[in-house]
Scaffold this active site. Structure first.
Site, PDB file in Angstrom:
ATOM      1  N   GLY A   1      -4.501   7.272   8.862  1.00  0.00           N
ATOM      2  CA  GLY A   1      -3.688   7.266   7.417  1.00  0.00           C
ATOM      3  C   GLY A   1      -2.535   6.235   7.694  1.00  0.00           C
TER       4      GLY A   1
ATOM      5  CG  ASP B   1       1.849   1.648  10.701  1.00  0.00           C
ATOM      6  OD1 ASP B   1       2.407   2.303  11.523  1.00  0.00           O
ATOM      7  OD2 ASP B   1       1.610   0.240  11.019  1.00  0.00           O
TER       8      ASP B   1
ATOM      9  CG  HIS C   1      -3.209   3.297  -5.345  1.00  0.00           C
ATOM     10  ND1 HIS C   1      -2.231   4.035  -5.914  1.00  0.00           N
ATOM     11  CD2 HIS C   1      -3.449   4.109  -4.247  1.00  0.00           C
ATOM     12  CE1 HIS C   1      -1.891   5.048  -5.091  1.00  0.00           C
ATOM     13  NE2 HIS C   1      -2.830   5.174  -4.109  1.00  0.00           N
TER      14      HIS C   1
ATOM     15  N   GLY D   1      -4.492   8.629   4.675  1.00  0.00           N
ATOM     16  CA  GLY D   1      -5.010   7.709   3.817  1.00  0.00           C
ATOM     17  C   GLY D   1      -6.467   7.268   4.431  1.00  0.00           C
TER      18      GLY D   1
ATOM     19  CG  ASP E   1      -1.249   7.551  -0.462  1.00  0.00           C
ATOM     20  OD1 ASP E   1      -2.057   8.172   0.380  1.00  0.00           O
ATOM     21  OD2 ASP E   1      -0.445   6.644  -0.225  1.00  0.00           O
TER      22      ASP E   1
END
Length: 262
Positions: free
Chosen positions: A64, A66, A89, A113, A144
């Protein structure tokens, strides 16, 4: 010159996108996001790309965001996160909306992520030892990279809440049962099977794939009659192209079709 954070190559119609920070658990920072966006644009614009295969180097698919970089940003962390997510995105949007199907091959952990990137793909193949977890709220963060969009659509709101609020870790078999992934394979078979699937898709009717993807992605929010009208228009448009005519001929002639992606 440093190695890219995301390696990229195109072979036989398949774009190979490889997360390339194995020493940092393929964690995603601003550089990774920028490179992914540039690669997604290339895939969307290059007619030679008829399928995309996303995988990673090292023992983990992706941990995911950092967090080490996050902790070093001091007062500008909010702006840094806005910049990073803007690029990331944009990359996910291009990959989702393009006609070429995306295949994600997951081994090790797909967390945060990395989890989000995986479930945004059209098909997900996981090694049997793979694990999946949202992980965001464990670090006091929020979802996100499209996960708040795709997750409830894939598993329903209740299960999406459970995964997001408890950070439950799912095995590959559990992820398959819940509908998060497409198939589970032995660890040793992950790369060859994912490459074979990507090659098979690359030989398919790319334009028809793209239209079918959009019908499925957007149909969930449309009334029945409106969706069926779009289906009528789409299938009528399809037969104007080479691939539908070739597919029909091949079926009637009892042979394998030779699609051009048109």
């Amino acid at each position: 010159m440093p190695e890219p954070a995301v390696a990229f190559s195109v072979r036989d119609g398949v774009a190979h996108v490889v997360l390339n920070r194995p020493d940092r658990a393929n964690s995603i920072n601003s550089r990774t996001a920028r490179e992914l966006m540039a690669i997604a644009l290339r895939c969307d614009e290059d007619p030679d790309v008829r399928a995309v295969l996303i995988r990673s180097r090292g023992p983990m698919f992706s941990g995911g965001g950092d967090l080490k970089t996050f902790s070093s940003r001091q007062g500008d962390l909010p702006a840094y996160l806005k910049e990073t997510t803007t690029f990331l995105h944009a990359a996910i949007s291009r990959l989702v909306r393009q006609s070429a199907p995306t295949v994600c091959a997951v081994h090790g952990f797909a967390a945060g992520g990395g989890f989000s990137l995986a479930i945004s793909c059209d098909m997900v193949i996981a090694a049997r030892s793979a694990k999946f977890t949202m992980a965001y709220t464990r670090a006091g963060l929020t979802p996100d990279r499209s996960s708040s969009y795709f997750l409830p659509r894939l598993v329903g709101l209740r299960r999406a809440m459970e995964l997001t609020l408890t950070n439950r870790v799912l095995t590959a078999d559990e992820a398959l049962k819940w509908g998060l992934i497409s198939m589970v394979v032995p660890d040793s078979e992950l790369r060859p099977q994912s490459e074979r699937l990507a090659a098979r898709l690359a030989a398919g009717p790319t334009s028809a794939f793209g239209t079918a993807k959009r019908l499925l992605q957007e149909g969930i929010s449309r009334p029945l009659e409106a969706q069926m009208e779009l289906e009528s228009r789409a299938i009528a448009d399809a037969v104007r192209g080479h691939d539908a005519r070739e597919g029909i001929r091949a079926f009637l002639e009892k042979r394998k079709p030779r699609f051009k992606g048109e």
